[in-house]
Design an enzyme around this catalytic site. Structure first.
Site, PDB file in Angstrom:
ATOM      1  N   ASP A  13       0.865  -1.189   0.000  1.00  0.00           N
ATOM      2  CA  ASP A  13       0.000   0.000   0.000  1.00  0.00           C
ATOM      3  C   ASP A  13       0.897   1.234   0.000  1.00  0.00           C
ATOM      4  O   ASP A  13       1.827   1.336   0.811  1.00  0.00           O
ATOM      5  CB  ASP A  13      -0.860  -0.048   1.279  1.00  0.00           C
ATOM      6  CG  ASP A  13      -1.953   1.007   1.291  1.00  0.00           C
ATOM      7  OD1 ASP A  13      -1.766   2.082   0.662  1.00  0.00           O
ATOM      8  OD2 ASP A  13      -2.984   0.771   1.940  1.00  0.00           O
ATOM      9  N   LEU A  68       2.863   5.590 -10.795  1.00  0.00           N
ATOM     10  CA  LEU A  68       1.553   5.588 -11.450  1.00  0.00           C
ATOM     11  C   LEU A  68       0.430   5.269 -10.458  1.00  0.00           C
ATOM     12  O   LEU A  68      -0.756   5.417 -10.792  1.00  0.00           O
ATOM     13  CB  LEU A  68       1.510   4.512 -12.545  1.00  0.00           C
ATOM     14  CG  LEU A  68       2.563   4.565 -13.653  1.00  0.00           C
ATOM     15  CD1 LEU A  68       2.455   3.318 -14.538  1.00  0.00           C
ATOM     16  CD2 LEU A  68       2.393   5.814 -14.509  1.00  0.00           C
ATOM     17  N   GLY A  86      -2.312   4.935  -7.382  1.00  0.00           N
ATOM     18  CA  GLY A  86      -3.220   5.839  -6.684  1.00  0.00           C
ATOM     19  C   GLY A  86      -4.618   5.783  -7.251  1.00  0.00           C
ATOM     20  O   GLY A  86      -4.937   4.949  -8.106  1.00  0.00           O
ATOM     21  N   SER A 137      -1.805  14.815 -13.880  1.00  0.00           N
ATOM     22  CA  SER A 137      -2.972  14.793 -14.766  1.00  0.00           C
ATOM     23  C   SER A 137      -3.281  16.210 -15.235  1.00  0.00           C
ATOM     24  O   SER A 137      -3.012  17.183 -14.517  1.00  0.00           O
ATOM     25  CB  SER A 137      -4.180  14.253 -14.007  1.00  0.00           C
ATOM     26  OG  SER A 137      -5.369  14.496 -14.740  1.00  0.00           O
ATOM     27  N   HIS A 186      -6.029  17.295 -15.094  1.00  0.00           N
ATOM     28  CA  HIS A 186      -7.041  17.802 -14.165  1.00  0.00           C
ATOM     29  C   HIS A 186      -6.426  18.704 -13.081  1.00  0.00           C
ATOM     30  O   HIS A 186      -7.161  19.350 -12.342  1.00  0.00           O
ATOM     31  CB  HIS A 186      -7.844  16.653 -13.564  1.00  0.00           C
ATOM     32  CG  HIS A 186      -8.674  15.947 -14.604  1.00  0.00           C
ATOM     33  ND1 HIS A 186      -9.713  16.560 -15.261  1.00  0.00           N
ATOM     34  CD2 HIS A 186      -8.576  14.706 -15.141  1.00  0.00           C
ATOM     35  CE1 HIS A 186     -10.238  15.725 -16.145  1.00  0.00           C
ATOM     36  NE2 HIS A 186      -9.564  14.590 -16.100  1.00  0.00           N
ATOM     37  N   TYR A 238      -9.454  15.168  -7.005  1.00  0.00           N
ATOM     38  CA  TYR A 238      -8.416  14.411  -7.718  1.00  0.00           C
ATOM     39  C   TYR A 238      -7.381  15.368  -8.314  1.00  0.00           C
ATOM     40  O   TYR A 238      -6.172  15.162  -8.180  1.00  0.00           O
ATOM     41  CB  TYR A 238      -9.099  13.574  -8.807  1.00  0.00           C
ATOM     42  CG  TYR A 238      -8.172  12.961  -9.826  1.00  0.00           C
ATOM     43  CD1 TYR A 238      -7.390  11.860  -9.500  1.00  0.00           C
ATOM     44  CD2 TYR A 238      -8.095  13.464 -11.122  1.00  0.00           C
ATOM     45  CE1 TYR A 238      -6.540  11.292 -10.443  1.00  0.00           C
ATOM     46  CE2 TYR A 238      -7.261  12.905 -12.066  1.00  0.00           C
ATOM     47  CZ  TYR A 238      -6.479  11.819 -11.717  1.00  0.00           C
ATOM     48  OH  TYR A 238      -5.647  11.262 -12.657  1.00  0.00           O
ATOM     49  N   LYS A 262      -3.217  15.969  -7.665  1.00  0.00           N
ATOM     50  CA  LYS A 262      -2.148  16.011  -8.677  1.00  0.00           C
ATOM     51  C   LYS A 262      -1.338  17.305  -8.556  1.00  0.00           C
ATOM     52  O   LYS A 262      -0.124  17.297  -8.755  1.00  0.00           O
ATOM     53  CB  LYS A 262      -2.743  15.857 -10.077  1.00  0.00           C
ATOM     54  CG  LYS A 262      -3.400  14.487 -10.317  1.00  0.00           C
ATOM     55  CD  LYS A 262      -2.439  13.347 -10.074  1.00  0.00           C
ATOM     56  CE  LYS A 262      -3.029  11.995 -10.458  1.00  0.00           C
ATOM     57  NZ  LYS A 262      -2.104  10.882 -10.194  1.00  0.00           N
TER      58      LYS A 262
END
Ligand SMILES: NC(=O)c1ccc[n+]([C@@H]2O[C@H](COP(=O)([O-])OP(=O)(O)OC[C@H]3O[C@@H](n4cnc5c(N)ncnc54)[C@H](O)[C@@H]3O)[C@@H](O)[C@H]2O)c1
Length: 269
Positions: free
Chosen positions: A48, A68, A70, A111, A113, A136, A140
């Protein structure tokens, strides 16, 4: 070169693993779920991201981390808690464990986003200010900030990839601008791993799209030369593709901008 890849059982992880098979002395793979059993030149460790000690253990002997892992979408419920633990605590742990083990480079899957509330009328490059369109996206932005901190304070070499939409092919009109094909995605990751000395770079994860929203010259500095162009699918997408949410059309982040709207609609000028 010994590479550690988090999120190895996910979509981009599986594609990267397959395409880069045999390229490096070691590809160490990790995820919270089981992946394909390890083959020659690989090992797979289930862990984890929120477990810093586990992250530290798997950094031994690693030259580069491709992070990568998450929460890869905006979850509909418990969004803050899930994003906070996997993406913010988890990304901190990856950078901190890498620092303690003297890992030279981290490639962080950010991302678009992170900058999703910028308007499409503005072409963005790697210097665009944060303008997240979701929790989200906030995670990032935080990951990019951690990358910048570990580069500036500890001399780590860091690449933040603001990935667009990784799909076998584009599905809607916005994807004609932000799509990245599987082979271009892996090539961008390969370039980010192998580019000679660099301090901190932000690059966009997109193919050579005719309708690109982004100025991606920093990705070219990494050596990235995309092969695919979403325009090849334009006719199919524009006639048969999924329609875009009307309110989200002005923004880079598309439908992420249209979620959880309050009574006043889009709270943005
Ligand atoms: N796919 C896209 O279009 C896209 C676009 C922008 C950014 N990204 C980013 O790229 C990365 C990879 O995307 P993807 O599409 O392969 O996502 P994915 O969801 O397919 O894979 C993510 C992996 O992370 C693992 N994971 C989640 N929580 C974890 C935890 N606490 N500890 C360890 N592992 C954990 C999951 O099990 C999963 O296998 C993500 O960080 C995502 O945010 C992807």
């Amino acid at each position: 070169m010994r590479v550690l890849m988090t999120g190895a059982a996910g979509q981009i992880g599986r594609e990267t693993r397959a395409q880069l098979k045999g390229r490096y002395e070691l590809m160490r793979l990790t995820d919270i779920i089981d992946g394909e059993p390890a083959k020659a030149g690989e090992d797979f460790i289930r862990a984890d991201l929120t477990d810093l000690a586990a992250m530290e253990r798997m950094m031994a002997g690693i030259d580069c981390v491709v992070h990568l892992g998450g929460m890869s979408v905006e979850p509909k419920e418990n969004q803050w808690e899930q994003v906070l633990s996997a993406n913010i605590v988890g990304t901190h742990n990856v950078f901190e464990a890498a620092r303690r083990a003297n890992v030279g480079r981290v490639v962080f899957a950010s991302s678009h986003h992170a900058v999703g509330y910028h308007r499409r009328a503005h072409v963005l490059d790697g210097s665009a200010l944060p303008r997240p369109d979701s929790f989200y996206g906030v995670s990032k932005v935080t990951g990019e900030a951690l990358g910048r901190l570990y580069a500036d304070k500890f001399g780590m070499s860091v690449v933040s990839l603001r990935i667009g939409a990784f799909r076998p092919k584009p599905l809607d009109a916005r994807h004609l601008s932000v799509w990245i094909s599987p082979r271009d995605m892996v090539e961008l990751i390969r370039c980010s791993i192998e580019a000679p000395k660099l301090h901190y770079v932000v690059a966009y994860g997109m193919s050579a799209n005719t309708r690109a929203f982004w100025d991606n010259r920093d990705a070219y500095v990494l050596g990235y030369r995309p092969q695919d162009n979403a325009e090849d699918y334009a006719e199919e997408v524009l006639t048969k593709g999924e329609p875009e949410l009307e309110g989200a059309k002005p923004f880079h982040g598309g439908w992420y901008c249209g979620w959880y709207l309050g009574p006043h609609g889009l709270m943005i000028d």
